[in-house]
Scaffold this motif. Structure first.
Motif, PDB file in Angstrom:
ATOM      1  N   ARG A  85       0.831  -1.222   0.000  1.00 38.29           N
ATOM      2  CA  ARG A  85       0.000   0.000   0.000  1.00 38.29           C
ATOM      3  C   ARG A  85       0.861   1.265   0.000  1.00 38.29           C
ATOM      4  NH1 ARG A  85      -4.572  -2.366  -1.426  1.00 38.29           N
ATOM      5  NH2 ARG A  85      -4.547  -4.396  -0.447  1.00 38.29           N
ATOM      6  N   SER A  94      -0.013   0.979 -11.964  1.00 35.02           N
ATOM      7  CA  SER A  94      -0.777   1.074 -13.217  1.00 35.02           C
ATOM      8  C   SER A  94       0.091   0.717 -14.421  1.00 35.02           C
ATOM      9  CB  SER A  94      -1.347   2.483 -13.409  1.00 35.02           C
ATOM     10  OG  SER A  94      -2.369   2.711 -12.481  1.00 35.02           O
ATOM     11  N   SER A  97       0.587  -3.144 -14.334  1.00 37.47           N
ATOM     12  CA  SER A  97      -0.641  -3.902 -14.607  1.00 37.47           C
ATOM     13  C   SER A  97      -1.180  -3.659 -16.019  1.00 37.47           C
ATOM     14  CB  SER A  97      -1.712  -3.608 -13.555  1.00 37.47           C
ATOM     15  OG  SER A  97      -2.026  -2.244 -13.532  1.00 37.47           O
ATOM     16  N   ARG A 103      -1.054  -9.408 -17.007  1.00 37.35           N
ATOM     17  CA  ARG A 103      -2.488  -9.639 -16.770  1.00 37.35           C
ATOM     18  C   ARG A 103      -2.853 -11.100 -17.020  1.00 37.35           C
ATOM     19  NH1 ARG A 103      -4.563  -5.095 -15.513  1.00 37.35           N
ATOM     20  NH2 ARG A 103      -6.549  -6.148 -15.213  1.00 37.35           N
ATOM     21  N   ILE A 127     -13.032  -7.721 -13.385  1.00 32.11           N
ATOM     22  CA  ILE A 127     -13.520  -9.035 -12.936  1.00 32.11           C
ATOM     23  C   ILE A 127     -14.802  -9.421 -13.679  1.00 32.11           C
ATOM     24  CG2 ILE A 127     -14.127 -10.452 -10.928  1.00 32.11           C
ATOM     25  CD1 ILE A 127     -11.211  -9.251 -11.024  1.00 32.11           C
ATOM     26  N   ARG A 175      -4.124   7.581 -11.774  1.00 26.83           N
ATOM     27  CA  ARG A 175      -4.218   6.130 -11.803  1.00 26.83           C
ATOM     28  C   ARG A 175      -5.520   5.685 -12.496  1.00 26.83           C
ATOM     29  NH1 ARG A 175      -4.699   2.130  -7.578  1.00 26.83           N
ATOM     30  NH2 ARG A 175      -4.971   3.758  -6.022  1.00 26.83           N
ATOM     31  N   ARG A 182      -6.116   2.013 -20.662  1.00 28.41           N
ATOM     32  CA  ARG A 182      -5.141   1.033 -21.176  1.00 28.41           C
ATOM     33  C   ARG A 182      -5.845   0.144 -22.199  1.00 28.41           C
ATOM     34  NH1 ARG A 182      -5.293  -1.826 -15.518  1.00 28.41           N
ATOM     35  NH2 ARG A 182      -7.154  -3.078 -15.829  1.00 28.41           N
TER      36      ARG A 182
END
Ligand code: DC
Length: 231
Positions: A85, A94, A97, A103, A127, A175, A182
């Protein structure tokens, strides 16, 4: 339909709080996929790799040992729940990922986690759209920018880091922009997601709505709740 509650949304939308509440009521485990991206980012930084180096990042994502259980994240045998964190990881996550290979690796691990646990509440950015498009319940949480910044600032001060609201807000905006634009699996609500603005909604009400929907949707799922009573 698979016995998963998918919770997506930008940072500070209340995903973790809602995920924990729903998981507790349903007796399900929670998977925080953001913590997985953060842990890989921590490993990238610790190895002195460049977050923009897709190959290095994906090799690291494949090689690390990651264990997530009850809100604790263990990276190569070390509890990194607090460290992931920190500001360095938050700044770089960011970038790390956004690599498709990173990914792909983490999505595979997320699916394996659900296979292993049988069901769960999974929170993240993609998700409902990519990882579990068959999820029993899909929720997309939002909140006003001011409210999200305020919540993030509170998280920071809980971790004994004092950051000005304006600074938190800029970081959050940066972010969210990166995560939403992306090319691969951007932050987005699935077409069939329930979109809820948590700025003024009570957590308990959101949790109740999720729990009701989940029970309805999984009534006839072999491993869903009620399966043991039926057999
Ligand atoms: O939820 P969080 O703020 O801890 O997530 C950290 C970052 O991880 C977020 O800025 C984007 C990335 N992430 C992602 O790309 N896909 C997910 N499913 C979850 C998080």
């Amino acid at each position: 339909v698979i016995p998963v509650v998918a919770i997506d949304g930008p940072s500070g939308a209340g995903k973790s709080t809602v995920a924990r509440g729903a998981a507790e009521m349903l007796g399900l485990p929670v998977l925080d996929t953001g913590a997985m991206y953060r842990a890989v980012t921590l490993a990238v930084l610790e190895q002195g790799a460049d977050p923009h180096d897709a190959r290095r990042c994906s090799t690291i994502a494949r090689d690390v040992a990651l264990h997530l259980e009850d809100g604790v994240i263990v990276l190569d045998g070390r509890d990194v729940s607090a460290e992931i964190r920190g500001p360095e990881v938050t700044r770089a996550v960011s970038t790390v990922s956004a690599h498709p290979e990173v990914r792909a690796e983490l999505v595979a691990r997320q699916r394996a986690w659900v296979d292993e646990h049988g069901a769960g509440v999974v929170e993240g950015r993609d998700i409902g759209t990519v990882v579990f498009p068959e999820a029993a319940v899909k929720v997309f949480l939002t909140a006003s920018e001011h409210e999200r910044a305020r919540r993030r600032q509170r998280d920071e001060s809980d971790a004994e880091r004092d950051v000005a609201l304006e600074e938190v807000r800029e970081e959050l905006e940066r972010r969210d922009r990166a995560d939403s634009t992306r090319p691969v699996s951007p932050l987005a609500a699935a077409d069939d997601a329930v979109v809820l603005d948590t700025t003024d909604l009570a957590v308990a009400d959101i949790v109740t709505r999720i729990v009701d929907r989940y029970r309805q949707a999984t009534e006839h799922v072999p491993d869903g709740p009620g399966a043991s009573e039926r057999s």
